[in-house]
Write a protein that holds these residues in place. Sequence first.
Motif: not given
Length: 386
Positions: A100-102, A106-108, A286-288, A351-352
Amino acid sequence: MIPYGRQSLDQADIDAVVAVLQSDWLTQGPTIERFEQAMAARCQADFAVAVCNATAALHIACLAAGLGPGDRLWTTPNTFLASANCGRYCGAEVDFVDIDPLTWNLDAVVLAAKLEQAERDGTLPKVLVAVAFSGQSCDMRRIAELAERYNFTVIEDASHAVGASYAGRPVGCGEFAAMTVFSFHPVKIITSAEGGMVLTNRPHLAERLQRLRSHGMTRDAQQMTEPSHGPWYYQQIELGFNYRITDLQAALGLSQLDKLDEFIARRRELAARYDRLLAYLPVTLPSPQHEAESAWHLYVIRLQTERISLSHRQVFEGLRAAGIGVNLHYIPVHLQPYYRDLGFAEGDFPEAERYYAQAISLPLYPLLSDEQQDHVVEQLRRLTEE
């Protein structure tokens, strides 16, 4: 040098280890079970199985899930090698799901699309290792829904997340994952010097985990293939490993567990302070993750390189030269030579790879002082404004 992370030990920890040294048990004694019971209670789980390190925990968790040759394990490329290697230990194929870019987890959303394609291709995973990067769970609710739909086992690699919570419950409770793995390495939230643990609510998994950590053998008559020969008797039921933790390590872990709330509170205080102090620098904070309360094992920033005259490497090396032991978590696993030899290449998980080109882990641990943190921020400001 201010390290990026370090253990926090006190006299109570030393006394706990000395007490075991003076006891009748150094290796496989009663302190291990007490540590397991305390951690299970803390996490609201039914079973906990302590092992020598978190890599061993991931390995036997995969085996307990039935992973083997011909199967597939998926995980994130933004993790330590063990989250992927555990699948290879079992003879399985490994693949990755971009981040996830935010949240950098791992992006669901990407996972859902990849599963849909894999169902058409007949290449669905048997196991998904969902890594709680930096101490914050993935979108575990959505992942659990996908696991039910596509029939794969979720193992949450919560090596960073002892003391974290998700959806109002402790990480490790078993609501969204079949098994949860913790690490007790010295730079983690609590330490047993080296150590790991698998938590589960499923009795059959707990039974197999216990057997796999100790050579695949049992002294339980109900698991044996013939009547016991006597009180000395044991049987090897399957091929297992010597992944056992010691009473010495368990004593330290048990003592550290008493201070978990204190450690988490200080980490969260320091993370919030970083948020305030770094708010006006050319960095991404960092984003929550929705529903997740992080344990803050790591505080990672991303340099806004287009706004900075120095390169990513120059800023990193400049911080090291200023006595700040920054680190980088992580080099994308698919770019390691071993995984390149399996067919992965640059561009596979963009993205990684973008994250890797910008990320720096700043010092974060309970004994970090406000003055040391101010020094970190000032040196980062200096380097990003040059």
